[in-house]
Design a protein around this motif. Structure first.
Motif, PDB file in Angstrom:
ATOM      1  N   GLU A 126       5.859 -14.360   7.205  1.00 59.22           N
ATOM      2  CA  GLU A 126       5.968 -15.792   7.503  1.00 59.22           C
ATOM      3  C   GLU A 126       4.648 -16.383   7.982  1.00 59.22           C
ATOM      4  OE1 GLU A 126       9.136 -18.684   9.705  1.00 59.22           O
ATOM      5  OE2 GLU A 126       8.494 -16.914  10.834  1.00 59.22           O
ATOM      6  N   HIS A 127       3.922 -15.661   8.812  1.00 61.29           N
ATOM      7  CA  HIS A 127       2.663 -16.192   9.344  1.00 61.29           C
ATOM      8  C   HIS A 127       1.612 -16.321   8.239  1.00 61.29           C
ATOM      9  CE1 HIS A 127       4.579 -15.755  13.144  1.00 61.29           C
ATOM     10  NE2 HIS A 127       4.526 -14.428  13.145  1.00 61.29           N
ATOM     11  N   TRP A 129       2.449 -16.920   5.120  1.00 63.28           N
ATOM     12  CA  TRP A 129       2.922 -18.043   4.307  1.00 63.28           C
ATOM     13  C   TRP A 129       2.518 -19.388   4.907  1.00 63.28           C
ATOM     14  CZ3 TRP A 129       4.530 -19.655  -0.206  1.00 63.28           C
ATOM     15  CH2 TRP A 129       5.233 -20.857  -0.301  1.00 63.28           C
ATOM     16  N   THR A 130       2.642 -19.516   6.223  1.00 62.99           N
ATOM     17  CA  THR A 130       2.339 -20.797   6.872  1.00 62.99           C
ATOM     18  C   THR A 130       0.858 -20.971   7.186  1.00 62.99           C
ATOM     19  OG1 THR A 130       2.847 -19.845   9.058  1.00 62.99           O
ATOM     20  CG2 THR A 130       4.640 -20.963   7.879  1.00 62.99           C
ATOM     21  N   THR A 134      -3.272 -20.318   2.944  1.00 62.43           N
ATOM     22  CA  THR A 134      -2.233 -20.142   1.929  1.00 62.43           C
ATOM     23  C   THR A 134      -1.685 -21.486   1.477  1.00 62.43           C
ATOM     24  OG1 THR A 134      -1.617 -17.990   2.858  1.00 62.43           O
ATOM     25  CG2 THR A 134       0.000 -19.085   1.437  1.00 62.43           C
ATOM     26  N   GLN A 135      -1.405 -22.359   2.429  1.00 58.57           N
ATOM     27  CA  GLN A 135      -0.872 -23.676   2.069  1.00 58.57           C
ATOM     28  C   GLN A 135      -1.886 -24.476   1.258  1.00 58.57           C
ATOM     29  OE1 GLN A 135       2.377 -24.714   2.566  1.00 58.57           O
ATOM     30  NE2 GLN A 135       2.550 -22.544   3.118  1.00 58.57           N
ATOM     31  N   GLU A 150       9.977 -21.669  -3.990  1.00 63.06           N
ATOM     32  CA  GLU A 150       9.938 -21.537  -2.537  1.00 63.06           C
ATOM     33  C   GLU A 150      10.521 -20.189  -2.103  1.00 63.06           C
ATOM     34  OE1 GLU A 150       9.214 -23.217   1.379  1.00 63.06           O
ATOM     35  OE2 GLU A 150       8.654 -23.910  -0.628  1.00 63.06           O
ATOM     36  N   THR A 153      14.328 -17.443   3.417  1.00 64.40           N
ATOM     37  CA  THR A 153      14.292 -17.064   4.827  1.00 64.40           C
ATOM     38  C   THR A 153      15.236 -15.896   5.028  1.00 64.40           C
ATOM     39  OG1 THR A 153      13.786 -19.316   5.533  1.00 64.40           O
ATOM     40  CG2 THR A 153      14.732 -17.841   7.178  1.00 64.40           C
ATOM     41  N   HIS A 163      10.446 -16.930   7.237  1.00 64.08           N
ATOM     42  CA  HIS A 163      10.304 -17.577   5.936  1.00 64.08           C
ATOM     43  C   HIS A 163       9.191 -16.876   5.170  1.00 64.08           C
ATOM     44  CE1 HIS A 163      11.165 -20.758   3.167  1.00 64.08           C
ATOM     45  NE2 HIS A 163       9.928 -21.213   3.151  1.00 64.08           N
ATOM     46  N   GLY A 164       9.477 -16.428   3.972  1.00 66.23           N
ATOM     47  CA  GLY A 164       8.491 -15.698   3.186  1.00 66.23           C
ATOM     48  C   GLY A 164       9.118 -14.573   2.392  1.00 66.23           C
TER      49      GLY A 164
END
Length: 400
Positions: A126-127, A129-130, A134-135, A150, A153, A163-164
């Protein structure tokens, strides 16, 4: 829409979710796709190329420089062969390379040379991904026309939820199918609205008047239309799984359903009224639960007419093709023909809901299709999913 005989290249990069990629490949092949696989060196640390070679009956490309490559320039040969590319899982590293045009292995080199659509299915912590990088890379890739699915979760490899997570293989295959339909299907550019379920007319906060409609036919029709490339809105009173590529609008009673349809009606190509809409509603709705008393053995419920949804919409009809349903228990064809004419429908699907194998609450249906100027066409008893595909085919022909 199936992927029959389509050339689908699956690119696998190095993350723990690689183990799910085998099921994705299998799912694509079940839809008729011809699948070839390329893997990064990191991906082969999780699952061997032999797994994918066995599934696809094709050699797996893992190295630009192997002496046994069947093509002189294997990454270009694969790129030229491809009609649709899927990267699963797409790691943060692979996204960064693709966003900046780095081509330092067989996967990134082939994807840089691919002119066909590319679907990226990210999976990572998740980290990661956010993370801003990456964004930023995702925005660059979307700007380049790449399609991003997408991530989900759920429980991550690290042992905590986030999430990822890679979506389930069946969801990925459905996403690929929906995308392919959106760019190649016979209903691309067409706007459909389908209604489903039985309306609920409130008596008090805990009671309502309704019917036995399960909504299965409406959901099957929405799925079949989306599968052929249509943009589909489903106005529903029930909570069934949302078909891939379909937008659901939840309503409860007849007036809510009419209002939801009117919001979209002007822009529609096709309206399919598969919902069972109550003809009447209580004249008054109690604010609190109606209680029985020792002095009252009966209760009289006053009803008033609901608006006739199809007749109301017919008053503003322009280009829309309107398809209605008639659920009858007697005089099926006579009642259906009257409804077809009175409500200015282009097609009416009549079914005898008194039959045990047809209509409400079952997975099969037997219908007769009525159209102005045509003899009624009786179809055999079919699974609702199969019947939906047949009806969408008939509607597609009518649109032509």
């Amino acid at each position: 829409m199936t992927l029959q005989d389509r050339h689908v290249a699956v690119y696998i990069t190095g993350g723990i979710a690689v183990y799910k990629a085998a099921s994705v490949v299998r799912g694509l092949m079940k839809q008729g796709a011809q699948v070839r696989v390329a893997m990064t060196a990191a991906a082969t640390e999780f699952v061997t190329p032999l797994t994918f070679a066995t599934l696809t009956k094709q050699p797996v490309i893992t190295d630009l420089f192997r002496a046994d490559n069947t093509a002189y320039v294997p990454h270009i040969e694969l790129a030229d062969w491809t009609e649709l590319a899927v990267v699963v899982p797409a790691t943060a590293n692979s996204l960064a390379k693709l966003a900046t045009g780095i081509a330092d292995d067989v996967v990134t080199s082939a994807l840089l040379a691919t002119t066909a659509p590319v679907i990226l299915v990210p999976a990572m912590n998740e980290h990661m991904w956010t993370a801003a990088a990456t964004q930023r890379n995702l925005k660059l890739l979307q700007g380049d026309g790449r399609i991003i699915m997408e991530p989900a979760t759920g429980l991550l490899a690290e042992g905590y939820a986030g999430h990822g997570r890679l979506p389930e293989p069946a969801q990925i295959v459905a996403f690929v199918q929906t995308y392919w339909a959106k760019v190649t299907g016979p209903l691309v550019g067409r706007r459909f609205l389908v209604t489903a379920g039985g309306t609920k007319e409130r008596i008090d906060p805990v009671r309502f008047i309704s019917n036995d409609s399960s909504g299965k036919m409406g959901y099957a029709l929405a799925a079949a239309a989306a599968d052929q490339g249509a943009t589909v809105t489903l106005v529903s009173t029930v909570a069934l799984p949302t078909p891939a590529g379909v937008t659901v609008v939840s309503v409860s009673d007849a007036r809510e359903m009419l209002a939801a349809i009117q919001t979209h009606f002007a822009d529609l190509d096709v309206l399919i009224m598969a919902a069972a809409i109550a003809d009447f509603r209580p004249a008054q709705v109690a604010d609190q639960k109606i209680k029985k008393t020792v002095d009252n053995d009966e209760m009289t419920l006053a009803l008033v007419k609901n608006p006739d949804v199809l007749q109301t919409l017919a008053q503003t009809k322009k280009q829309q093709l309107m398809v209605g349903f008639a659920a009858e228990t007697q005089n099926l064809l006579a009642n259906a023909q009257q409804k077809l004419t009175k409500k200015r429908l282009d097609m009416l699907i009549a079914n005898d809901v008194a039959r045990a194998d047809s209509g409400f609450g079952v997975d099969t249906n037997q219908v007769t299709v009525l159209q102005p100027g045509h003899a009624p066409e009786q179809l055999p008893t079919l699974a609702k999913t199969v019947l939906a595909k047949r009806l969408i085919e008939m509607i597609t022909e009518k649109l032509k």
